[in-house]
Every structure is written in C-alpha cells, then in structure tokens.
Write an enzyme that holds these catalytic residues in place. Structure first.
Site, short mmCIF file in Angstrom:
data_model
loop_
_atom_site.label_atom_id
_atom_site.label_comp_id
_atom_site.label_asym_id
_atom_site.label_seq_id
_atom_site.Cartn_x
_atom_site.Cartn_y
_atom_site.Cartn_z
CB VAL A 188 -0.81 -0.12 1.12
CG1 VAL A 188 -1.89 1.48 0.88
CG2 VAL A 188 -1.75 -1.24 1.16
N PRO A 189 0.99 1.87 -1.20
CG PRO A 189 1.09 2.84 -3.37
CD PRO A 189 0.20 1.85 -2.22
CB CYS A 190 2.12 5.33 2.65
SG CYS A 190 3.13 4.34 3.64
CG HIS A 191 6.63 4.14 -1.24
ND1 HIS A 191 6.30 3.41 -1.06
CD2 HIS A 191 7.30 4.13 -2.62
CE1 HIS A 191 6.01 2.61 -2.25
NE2 HIS A 191 6.96 2.85 -3.45
#
Length: 159
Positions: free
Chosen positions: A122-125
């Site tokens: 879950v690409p919070c980056h």
C-alpha cells in the site's frame, strides 16, 4: 483467535517484518530488531516474501497476495486510494483527499497515511506534498527517497 505468523525479509533498506494469518497479510513494516524471531510461515507469508523480493529486484510492480487493512473506515478509504497510485508515480495528500471525496481532510489523510501498516504494498511512499517535496515516512525519508528512485529506475516502458 486466528494464528499469526511472522517472517523477516532482508531488503536493501534493512529488515522488513511481515506479519499475517492463514488468510491475509496484516503488516509489512521496517524493523530495527537485530534478533528477529521468525515463526513458521503460512503460504501467504511466503508469497508476500517472494513478491517483495521480486519488487526489490525490479521484477514486480504489483502485488497479488491477500492483505487486510486494520483501522478505521476513514483510514481504510485512504489506504485503498493509495493502492490506485501507479507504480513509479506520486500523488499529494490533497489528491488522496479528493479521491476519497473529502477534499478538506488533507491533514487527516496525512495522519492515516502515517498509520499504514502495509508498507510498499500500500504505497504510502508515493505520497508527496503539494509542492513536490518529500514529506513524512514512517520508515524514514531516506527509505522513501530510495523507494521512489528504485521505482523510477525499474519502470518498464508501457508502449
């Protein structure tokens, strides 16, 4: 109570702790533990481990193992919106607030982003500030910068 499993992956950015059940992955977090104790791994943890390895080797852009969000309904909406950000691209907190139809919730989106327990998948980056600067990342800004540069360098030509 469902049995939980723990597995550690040695990434280029340090140790990643993968936790899950027989049904789904529940967390993928950077760990500072030196004496990481692993439990037996379920098939889902093994799949997650292998897919993370492929991601870091530039062979995978999407993840297919089951995962489960643990949070409030608002947080789950934010995390779900994060999964729509394409590989090697970025979005702002405001973009996510608009995507979940709550344009004024920019700070709340930032807070939910910081509570994401499924790093990388879950690409919070991929969330940056409106001015294009890197802001907050639970794993450290240096890891966020590395992940974004990694994706840019590995992005396959779509044409």
């Amino acid at each position: 109570m469902e049995k939980k499993y723990k597995l550690y992956y040695e990434s280029p950015l340090g140790t990643i702790e993968i936790m899950g059940t027989d049904a789904a992955i529940i967390s993928i977090l950077f760990s500072e533990k030196d004496d990481a104790e692993q439990t037996e791994a379920s098939p889902i943890l093994t799949a997650c481990y292998n897919q993370l390895d492929e991601y870091f080797k530039g062979l995978r852009q999407d993840f297919t193992f089951p995962y489960q969000f643990e949070g409030t309904e608002f947080q789950k909406r934010v995390w779900c919106a994060l999964t729509a950000i394409p590989y090697a691209e970025t979005a702002s907190y405001k973009d996510i607030a608009v995507a979940i139809e709550n344009e004024k919730a920019i700070r709340a989106v930032g807070s939910a982003n910081g509570k994401n327990k499924l790093s990388i998948v879950v690409p919070c980056h991929r969330i940056i500030s409106s001015n294009g600067k890197l802001t907050g990342y639970a794993g450290g800004l240096w890891r966020k910068e590395w992940l974004l540069q990694h994706e840019q360098s590995m992005k396959r030509d779509e044409s």
